[in-house]
Design an enzyme around this catalytic site. Structure first.
Site, mmCIF file in Angstrom:
data_model
loop_
_atom_site.group_PDB
_atom_site.id
_atom_site.type_symbol
_atom_site.label_atom_id
_atom_site.label_comp_id
_atom_site.label_asym_id
_atom_site.label_seq_id
_atom_site.Cartn_x
_atom_site.Cartn_y
_atom_site.Cartn_z
ATOM 1 N N GLN A 58 0.844 -1.189 0.000
ATOM 2 C CA GLN A 58 0.000 0.000 0.000
ATOM 3 C C GLN A 58 0.882 1.243 0.000
ATOM 4 O O GLN A 58 1.676 1.460 0.920
ATOM 5 C CB GLN A 58 -0.927 0.046 1.214
ATOM 6 N N TYR B 195 -5.338 10.548 4.208
ATOM 7 C CA TYR B 195 -4.012 10.714 3.619
ATOM 8 C C TYR B 195 -4.104 11.548 2.331
ATOM 9 O O TYR B 195 -5.174 12.032 1.969
ATOM 10 C CB TYR B 195 -3.340 9.359 3.450
ATOM 11 N N ARG C 207 -7.704 2.033 -2.499
ATOM 12 C CA ARG C 207 -8.572 2.016 -1.323
ATOM 13 C C ARG C 207 -9.226 3.383 -1.168
ATOM 14 O O ARG C 207 -8.547 4.414 -1.162
ATOM 15 C CB ARG C 207 -7.789 1.670 -0.057
ATOM 16 N N GLY D 247 -8.904 -6.127 9.710
ATOM 17 C CA GLY D 247 -7.767 -5.479 10.305
ATOM 18 C C GLY D 247 -7.469 -6.042 11.683
ATOM 19 O O GLY D 247 -6.535 -6.807 11.882
ATOM 20 N N ARG D 248 -8.303 -5.675 12.673
ATOM 21 C CA ARG D 248 -8.051 -6.118 14.046
ATOM 22 C C ARG D 248 -8.007 -7.636 14.169
ATOM 23 O O ARG D 248 -7.240 -8.182 14.971
ATOM 24 C CB ARG D 248 -9.132 -5.537 14.964
#
Length: 364
Positions: free
Chosen positions: A95, A177, A224, A311-312
């Site tokens: 990424q 971002y 993404r 993710g988690r």
């Protein structure tokens, strides 16, 4: 979740994707550490992994110890990581994450000042290498020439990713971002060709994606997006028109996949799935409880995504696909060591079949 997923560049053995997760374990110059190779190799059972965000150029470093893909040392370090993942039977894409306004000169390897779409500071304070935090500075405004340089830096980083052994790249155009800063209402106050209208706001995203596609082939490129994600005080008052236009334009390029986060304020998966003809990876845990097996199967069953990113779940469970299939409990999260250098709270989470930490992988 356990059906194979054909993508243009490779076939994933399942539809359980590891989402990108910043962990701040790299060397100060952005070179990956041996622990990072262990971390990714342990989680190679994912259909594929999306790496943590990687800066394409040191001027895009968002935090201290975020990894890079700009130097020969960076490439060599990542080659060890991808080699470990491939040796374990996995697949991994890089990424590319440019911080834009995010960051601080004292928390950047090259000491540069942040620059973004407009002179609007990030409300978050930045962790400093010596300890403590500092407020984010007001960023310098990127000129058209600066933007052209950023695009070229992304293309170079994509070529470096392929040289480092990655199976593709994902452009981080989400979660506050740089690319998201051009898309959002409150961070893009420009009146030139990169702002002022939907066409202007989506221009950087399209230029970056096309540059990546030209550099390594569209089939190796994903993106993404996080429509209406309010993290870090981002504001998108009416996201649907912009993201419908953007996804429609992206669909013409023939990318490997679209990685899309859902949000309570805007049902992005439902709204944008009909506008995307390729592989769509859905993330339904953003700003919500961690994604469960039931939530994943429900989303896949609704037809609004072809795969689900966790993710988690992957952070605390190196063997997440096994646990999901068997209905096994998850490890607890070690909050205290989430972002501390070293293996504790990183590569020492146990698998369900052992009481000890997962075997670490070392490639010379």
């Amino acid at each position: 979740m356990f059906d194979p997923l054909p993508l243009p560049a490779f076939t994933a053995p399942n539809r359980i994707v590891m989402a990108p997760m910043t962990r701040l374990r790299a060397e100060p110059d952005g070179t990956p550490t041996p622990e990072m190779a262990d971390f990714y190799a342990q989680r190679a059972g994912a259909g594929f992994q999306v790496s943590e965000g990687i800066w394409p150029h040191s001027a895009g470093q968002s935090e201290w110890r975020v990894p890079g893909l700009a130097t020969a040392g960076n490439v060599a370090g990542w080659r060890t990581v991808t080699g470990a993942v491939h040796a374990a039977g996995g697949r991994i894409v890089a990424q590319l994450m440019h911080g834009g306004r995010k960051g601080h000169p004292d928390a950047r390897y090259d000491g540069s000042a942040p620059a973004g779409a407009s002179a609007v500071a990030d409300p978050e304070w930045v962790h400093l290498p010596a300890g403590g935090k500092a407020p984010s500075p007001v960023p310098r405004v990127l000129s058209p020439a600066d933007i052209a340089a950023v695009v070229a830096q992304h293309a170079a980083a994509a070529r470096n990713a392929v040289a480092a052994g990655f199976d593709g790249v994902e452009l981080h155009a989400a979660n506050s971002y740089l690319t998201h800063q051009f898309l959002a209402d409150n961070t893009n106050l420009r009146t030139d060709g990169y702002g002022g209208s939907i066409t202007g706001r989506i221009r950087l995203a399209l230029e970056l994606v096309q540059a990546l596609a030209d550099a390594i082939g569209a089939e190796r490129v994903g993106i993404r997006l996080s429509p209406a994600n309010p993290q870090f005080a981002m504001v998108e008052r009416d996201p649907a028109p912009l993201y419908r236009t953007l996804v429609g334009e992206l669909d013409r390029i023939g990318l490997g996949y679209l990685h899309l986060t859902d949000n309570d304020a805007y049902p992005a998966l439902t709204d944008l799935r009909p506008r995307w003809s390729g592989v769509l990876i859905g993330n339904v845990g953003e700003n919500r409880d961690a994604t469960t097996a039931a939530a994943a199967e429900r989303t896949l069953g609704a037809g609004v995504a072809d795969a689900i990113s966790f993710g988690r779940g992957f952070l605390v469970n190196p063997d997440l696909p096994h646990r999901l299939r068997a209905g096994l409990p998850w490890n607890p999260l070690d909050h205290a060591h989430l972002y501390t250098p070293g293996p504790v709270g990183y590569t020492d989470y146990p698998t369900a079949t052992t009481d000890a930490a997962p075997k670490q992988v070392r490639l010379s």
